[in-house]
Design a protein around this motif. Structure first.
Motif, PDB file in Angstrom:
ATOM      1  N   THR A 265      -2.193  -0.230  -2.025  1.00 32.30           N
ATOM      2  CA  THR A 265      -0.808   0.988  -1.999  1.00 32.30           C
ATOM      3  C   THR A 265      -1.096   1.906  -0.806  1.00 32.30           C
ATOM      4  O   THR A 265      -0.301   1.958   0.115  1.00 32.30           O
ATOM      5  CB  THR A 265      -0.597   1.677  -3.457  1.00 32.30           C
ATOM      6  OG1 THR A 265      -0.075   0.525  -4.768  1.00 32.30           O
ATOM      7  CG2 THR A 265       0.027   2.501  -3.020  1.00 32.30           C
ATOM      8  N   ARG A 266      -2.370   2.152  -0.683  1.00 37.99           N
ATOM      9  CA  ARG A 266      -2.492   2.875   0.745  1.00 37.99           C
ATOM     10  C   ARG A 266      -2.352   2.609   2.127  1.00 37.99           C
ATOM     11  O   ARG A 266      -1.971   3.112   2.874  1.00 37.99           O
ATOM     12  CB  ARG A 266      -4.105   3.438   0.036  1.00 37.99           C
ATOM     13  CG  ARG A 266      -4.251   4.041  -0.583  1.00 37.99           C
ATOM     14  CD  ARG A 266      -5.924   5.118  -0.980  1.00 37.99           C
ATOM     15  NE  ARG A 266      -6.004   5.559  -2.447  1.00 37.99           N
ATOM     16  CZ  ARG A 266      -5.837   6.241  -2.815  1.00 37.99           C
ATOM     17  NH1 ARG A 266      -7.059   7.459  -1.740  1.00 37.99           N
ATOM     18  NH2 ARG A 266      -6.788   6.760  -3.492  1.00 37.99           N
ATOM     19  N   VAL A 267      -2.465   1.205   2.325  1.00 40.09           N
ATOM     20  CA  VAL A 267      -2.505   0.833   3.575  1.00 40.09           C
ATOM     21  C   VAL A 267      -0.839   0.311   3.847  1.00 40.09           C
ATOM     22  O   VAL A 267      -0.371   0.639   4.542  1.00 40.09           O
ATOM     23  CB  VAL A 267      -2.858  -0.575   3.636  1.00 40.09           C
ATOM     24  CG1 VAL A 267      -2.435  -1.685   4.894  1.00 40.09           C
ATOM     25  CG2 VAL A 267      -4.232   0.059   3.310  1.00 40.09           C
ATOM     26  N   ILE A 268      -0.184   0.245   2.385  1.00 34.45           N
ATOM     27  CA  ILE A 268       1.748   0.174   2.622  1.00 34.45           C
ATOM     28  C   ILE A 268       2.099   1.222   2.748  1.00 34.45           C
ATOM     29  O   ILE A 268       2.723   1.058   3.733  1.00 34.45           O
ATOM     30  CB  ILE A 268       1.864  -0.326   1.355  1.00 34.45           C
ATOM     31  CG1 ILE A 268       1.522  -1.763   1.134  1.00 34.45           C
ATOM     32  CG2 ILE A 268       3.216  -0.600   1.263  1.00 34.45           C
ATOM     33  CD1 ILE A 268       1.986  -2.506  -0.285  1.00 34.45           C
ATOM     34  N   GLU A 269       1.514   1.827   2.330  1.00 36.15           N
ATOM     35  CA  GLU A 269       2.063   3.858   2.483  1.00 36.15           C
ATOM     36  C   GLU A 269       2.197   4.157   4.011  1.00 36.15           C
ATOM     37  O   GLU A 269       2.424   4.502   4.626  1.00 36.15           O
ATOM     38  CB  GLU A 269       1.960   4.401   1.504  1.00 36.15           C
ATOM     39  CG  GLU A 269       2.258   4.867   0.240  1.00 36.15           C
ATOM     40  CD  GLU A 269       1.577   5.182  -0.533  1.00 36.15           C
ATOM     41  OE1 GLU A 269       0.837   5.952  -0.351  1.00 36.15           O
ATOM     42  OE2 GLU A 269       1.982   4.910  -2.229  1.00 36.15           O
ATOM     43  N   ASN A 270       0.258   4.158   4.669  1.00 32.50           N
ATOM     44  CA  ASN A 270       0.319   3.783   5.905  1.00 32.50           C
ATOM     45  C   ASN A 270       1.543   3.115   6.988  1.00 32.50           C
ATOM     46  O   ASN A 270       1.809   4.128   7.840  1.00 32.50           O
ATOM     47  CB  ASN A 270      -0.917   3.727   6.280  1.00 32.50           C
ATOM     48  CG  ASN A 270      -1.580   5.111   6.387  1.00 32.50           C
ATOM     49  OD1 ASN A 270      -1.251   6.154   5.592  1.00 32.50           O
ATOM     50  ND2 ASN A 270      -3.060   4.327   6.477  1.00 32.50           N
ATOM     51  N   ALA A 271       1.276   1.785   6.479  1.00 30.31           N
ATOM     52  CA  ALA A 271       2.910   0.948   7.280  1.00 30.31           C
ATOM     53  C   ALA A 271       4.205   1.613   6.768  1.00 30.31           C
ATOM     54  O   ALA A 271       4.509   1.554   8.386  1.00 30.31           O
ATOM     55  CB  ALA A 271       2.121  -0.184   6.712  1.00 30.31           C
ATOM     56  N   ALA A 272       4.265   2.514   6.622  1.00 29.86           N
ATOM     57  CA  ALA A 272       5.188   2.632   5.882  1.00 29.86           C
ATOM     58  C   ALA A 272       5.974   3.839   7.008  1.00 29.86           C
ATOM     59  O   ALA A 272       6.741   4.166   7.386  1.00 29.86           O
ATOM     60  CB  ALA A 272       5.718   2.414   4.298  1.00 29.86           C
ATOM     61  N   ILE A 307     -10.504 -13.560   0.132  1.00 31.38           N
ATOM     62  CA  ILE A 307      -9.331 -13.718   0.372  1.00 31.38           C
ATOM     63  C   ILE A 307      -8.796 -12.862   1.547  1.00 31.38           C
ATOM     64  O   ILE A 307      -9.096 -11.717   2.019  1.00 31.38           O
ATOM     65  CB  ILE A 307      -8.244 -13.523  -0.481  1.00 31.38           C
ATOM     66  CG1 ILE A 307      -8.190 -12.513  -0.847  1.00 31.38           C
ATOM     67  CG2 ILE A 307      -8.245 -14.917  -2.130  1.00 31.38           C
ATOM     68  CD1 ILE A 307      -7.749 -11.675  -2.419  1.00 31.38           C
ATOM     69  N   CYS A 308      -7.908 -13.033   2.377  1.00 30.71           N
ATOM     70  CA  CYS A 308      -7.162 -12.262   3.261  1.00 30.71           C
ATOM     71  C   CYS A 308      -6.249 -11.417   3.260  1.00 30.71           C
ATOM     72  O   CYS A 308      -5.540 -12.279   3.114  1.00 30.71           O
ATOM     73  CB  CYS A 308      -7.604 -12.828   4.896  1.00 30.71           C
ATOM     74  SG  CYS A 308      -7.605 -11.452   6.636  1.00 30.71           S
ATOM     75  N   VAL A 309      -5.736 -10.168   2.950  1.00 29.96           N
ATOM     76  CA  VAL A 309      -4.954  -9.798   3.072  1.00 29.96           C
ATOM     77  C   VAL A 309      -4.559  -9.286   4.202  1.00 29.96           C
ATOM     78  O   VAL A 309      -4.694  -8.008   4.458  1.00 29.96           O
ATOM     79  CB  VAL A 309      -4.872  -8.805   1.637  1.00 29.96           C
ATOM     80  CG1 VAL A 309      -2.887  -8.408   1.439  1.00 29.96           C
ATOM     81  CG2 VAL A 309      -5.092  -9.641   0.392  1.00 29.96           C
ATOM     82  N   GLU A 310      -3.276  -9.660   5.027  1.00 29.14           N
ATOM     83  CA  GLU A 310      -3.309  -8.853   6.401  1.00 29.14           C
ATOM     84  C   GLU A 310      -1.322  -8.194   6.248  1.00 29.14           C
ATOM     85  O   GLU A 310      -0.528  -8.704   5.794  1.00 29.14           O
ATOM     86  CB  GLU A 310      -2.702  -9.680   7.133  1.00 29.14           C
ATOM     87  CG  GLU A 310      -2.509  -9.689   8.651  1.00 29.14           C
ATOM     88  CD  GLU A 310      -3.039 -10.389   9.832  1.00 29.14           C
ATOM     89  OE1 GLU A 310      -2.357  -9.930  10.873  1.00 29.14           O
ATOM     90  OE2 GLU A 310      -3.385 -11.426  10.021  1.00 29.14           O
ATOM     91  N   ILE A 311      -1.552  -6.775   6.338  1.00 31.35           N
ATOM     92  CA  ILE A 311      -0.962  -5.690   6.377  1.00 31.35           C
ATOM     93  C   ILE A 311      -0.457  -5.439   7.544  1.00 31.35           C
ATOM     94  O   ILE A 311      -0.794  -4.657   8.342  1.00 31.35           O
ATOM     95  CB  ILE A 311      -0.824  -4.758   5.076  1.00 31.35           C
ATOM     96  CG1 ILE A 311      -1.717  -5.383   4.484  1.00 31.35           C
ATOM     97  CG2 ILE A 311       0.965  -3.675   5.287  1.00 31.35           C
ATOM     98  CD1 ILE A 311      -1.928  -4.128   3.355  1.00 31.35           C
ATOM     99  N   SER A 312       0.531  -5.942   8.194  1.00 32.88           N
ATOM    100  CA  SER A 312       1.495  -5.055   9.869  1.00 32.88           C
ATOM    101  C   SER A 312       2.698  -4.278   9.455  1.00 32.88           C
ATOM    102  O   SER A 312       3.651  -4.592   9.077  1.00 32.88           O
ATOM    103  CB  SER A 312       0.742  -6.759  10.748  1.00 32.88           C
ATOM    104  OG  SER A 312       0.125  -7.316  10.587  1.00 32.88           O
ATOM    105  N   ASP A 313       2.416  -3.251  10.725  1.00 36.21           N
ATOM    106  CA  ASP A 313       3.919  -3.041  10.551  1.00 36.21           C
ATOM    107  C   ASP A 313       4.793  -2.492  12.042  1.00 36.21           C
ATOM    108  O   ASP A 313       3.921  -3.393  12.653  1.00 36.21           O
ATOM    109  CB  ASP A 313       3.516  -1.691  10.248  1.00 36.21           C
ATOM    110  CG  ASP A 313       2.578   0.073  11.295  1.00 36.21           C
ATOM    111  OD1 ASP A 313       2.993  -0.491  12.603  1.00 36.21           O
ATOM    112  OD2 ASP A 313       1.394  -0.468  11.248  1.00 36.21           O
TER     113      ASP A 313
END
Length: 400
Positions: A265-272, A307-313
Motif C-alpha cells: 500500500t505504501r509503495v502504491i500510494e507513493n506511485a499514485a 518472489i519479486c513484486v515490481e511496482i512502476s509508475d
C-alpha cells in the motif's frame, strides 16, 4: 534541521555514538568531539578555536555562524556533507545536524551516521552514464545495535505517554457537551496523538525482527495486491490506471499478510502521487529462485527463494541527488509528509530477510522492486462465497 530542547547528558551521547560526532557552538567552534571524530579528523579537534568550516571541503561560506543558521533553516534533518579528513582527502558522508538548547546555551550536534556503514564516496566529478536508470545508493545493511535498542525504547516510551493522552482525551470528550467551546480543540489533540502513535509504531516496526515467525507464514501476494486495487480509495479518487501482470504460479510469501499489505500500500500510494497527468501503475509479480547472489542496482541479494513484486509508475521520476535518500527516515520532498513511508517499507522487507531496489528515469517514472522471501510452493487464491447463516444447517459437508 530538527530543533529541540533536552536535558540529556550530551557528553554521554557523544561518547556512546559509534560514528563520529561533534558538538558545535553558535559561532561555529567545535566544543567537543568523540573518539571516532578525532580518529577521522585528527587531534586538531582538541584545539580551543577549531571551526566547523575547517573540516568542511568546498564550503564557500566564510562566516561559520551564518553557515549554521542556513543549516538550521534547512527543511531536512539529514544531508550529505563534504568533509576533509586527516589524510587530506575529501569524503561525502550522510550527516544529521540538530540544534538544541541546554541551560540556556545553544549547541549544534553533528552526527556522521553514514560513516563506516558503507565505503564513503570520494568527492570527485566522475561521469555518470545518462542513459542508465539512476540506482539508489545501498541503504545501510546493518543498524548499530545501540541505535536499534534506543529506537525501540523511544517508541515504547512514546507509545505509553500517548496512550495516557489519548485515554484522557477520550474520557474528557465523553463527558463534554457537543457545543462546548473547547470540544474542537480536544478533538484536534486526540487526532494529533493518534498520528503520533502511528509514528511510534512505524519507528518500532523499523527495527523489529520477525524472522522467528517466517517459517510458518504463507501469504498469496497476488491476492493481497488485488484486494488493494479493489479497496483503495486513493486509486479511485485519482483515477489511476492499473496494469496487472501477475505470475499465476506465484510462490507463497514468507511474510504476514497484514504487513505485506502495508508494504504494498505504501509503495502504491507513493506511485499514485508521482505527479503523472494520467497516473498509471504497473504491478508485476514473478518468482525469483536465486542460485547465486543477485545484483539489482545496488542491492545484493543472497541466494534463496523469493518472489519479486515490481511496482512502476509513469510519473516525473526521482532526481539522482534525491534517489540515494529515499529510504532515509524522516526525509521527504512532499509537504506535510513525515518521510517514514519508504523507510518503513525498507525496514519491514529487510527484517523479513528480503530486499528493496529502486531505479528511476527523469520524466519516465520510477520502479520499486520488492524481493520477499518465499516458500517454493504455489499458494492458490481462494474465493469466498457468501451464504445465509442457516444455509445447510444440520447437513454434512465433504471437503476434498
Amino acid at each position: 534541521m530538527t530543533t529541540f530542547q533536552t536535558k540529556l547528558d550530551v557528553a554521554l551521547l557523544l561518547e556512546s555514538a559509534a560514528w563520529p560526532a561533534l558538538l558545535v557552538d553558535p559561532g561555529g567552534i567545535i566544543r567537543r568531539a568523540n573518539n571516532a571524530a578525532i580518529e577521522l579528523f585528527g587531534n586538531g579537534l582538541h584545539g580551543a578555536s577549531t571551526s566547523i568550516l575547517s573540516i568542511l571541503s568546498g564550503e564557500t561560506q566564510a562566516d561559520p555562524a551564518k553557515y549554521l543558521t542556513q543549516l538550521e533553516r534547512s527543511a531536512s534533518a539529514a544531508m550529505a556533507l563534504n568533509f576533509k579528513i586527516k589524510d587530506g582527502s575529501a569524503i561525502i558522508v550522510p550527516t544529521s545536524v540538530c540544534a538544541f538548547t541546554r541551560d540556556d546555551e545553544k549547541r549544534f550536534l553533528f552526527q556522521l551516521h553514514g560513516y563506516g556503514q558503507a565505503p564513503a564516496a570520494k568527492s570527485d566529478t566522475s561521469s555518470i552514464a545518462k542513459t542508465e536508470a539512476a540506482p539508489a545508493a545501498p541503504p545501510k545493511q546493518k543498524v548499530d545495535s545501540r541505535a536499534t535498542q534506543l529506537a525501540r525504547s523511544v517508541a515504547l516510551d512514546l507509545n505509553n505517554t500517548l496512550t495516557s493522552i489519548m485515554g484522557h482525551c477520550s474520557w474528557i470528550l465523553s463527558q463534554m457537551e457537543p457545543d462546548n467551546k473547547w470540544r474542537k480543540s480536544m478533538e484536534e489533540i486526540a487526532r494529533a496523538a493518534a498520528k503520533s502513535a502511528d509514528i511510534a509504531e512505524n519507528l518500532a516496526a523499523f527495527s523489529r525482527s520477525d524472522k522467528e515467525k517466517e517459517a510458518t507464514i504463507s501469504t498469496n501476494a497476488n491476492a493481497v495486491l488485488r484486494r488493494i486495487q479493489q479497496d483503495s480509495q486513493m486509486l479511485k479518487d485519482r483515477k489511476v490506471q492499473w496494469v496487472a501482470q501477475f505470475e499465476e504460479q506465484l510462490y507463497s510469501a514468507r511474510c504476514e499478510e497484514s504487513k505485506l499489505q502495508q508494504v504494498f500500500t505504501r509503495v502504491i500510494e507513493n506511485a499514485a502521487e508521482a505527479g503523472a497527468v494520467v497516473p498509471r501503475i504497473t504491478v508485476q509479480t514473478r518468482n525469483s529462485d536465486l542460485q547465486a547472489t543477485l545484483q539489482d542496482t545496488n542491492l545484493r541479494l543472497q541466494p534463496g527463494c523469493y518472489i519479486c513484486v515490481e511496482i512502476s509508475d509513469n510519473g516525473r521520476g526521482i532526481s539522482p541527488e534525491i534517489l540515494p535518500r529515499v529510504f532515509e527516515p524522516f526525509f521527504s520532498t512532499k509537504p506535510g509528509h513525515k518521510g517514514l513511508g519508504l523507510a518503513w517499507v525498507y525496514g519491514a522487507v529487510t527484517n523479513a530477510g528480503g530486499g528493496v531496489a529502486i531505479s528511476s528515469l527523469h520524466n519516465q517514472g520510477t520502479s520499486v522492486r520488492l524481493y520477499i522471501p518465499a516458500h517454493k510452493r504455489v499458494s492458490r487464491e481462494t474465493g469466498i462465497v457468501a451464504v445465509k447463516p442457516d444455509a445447510g444447517a444440520g447437513k454434512t459437508i465433504l471437503l476434498v
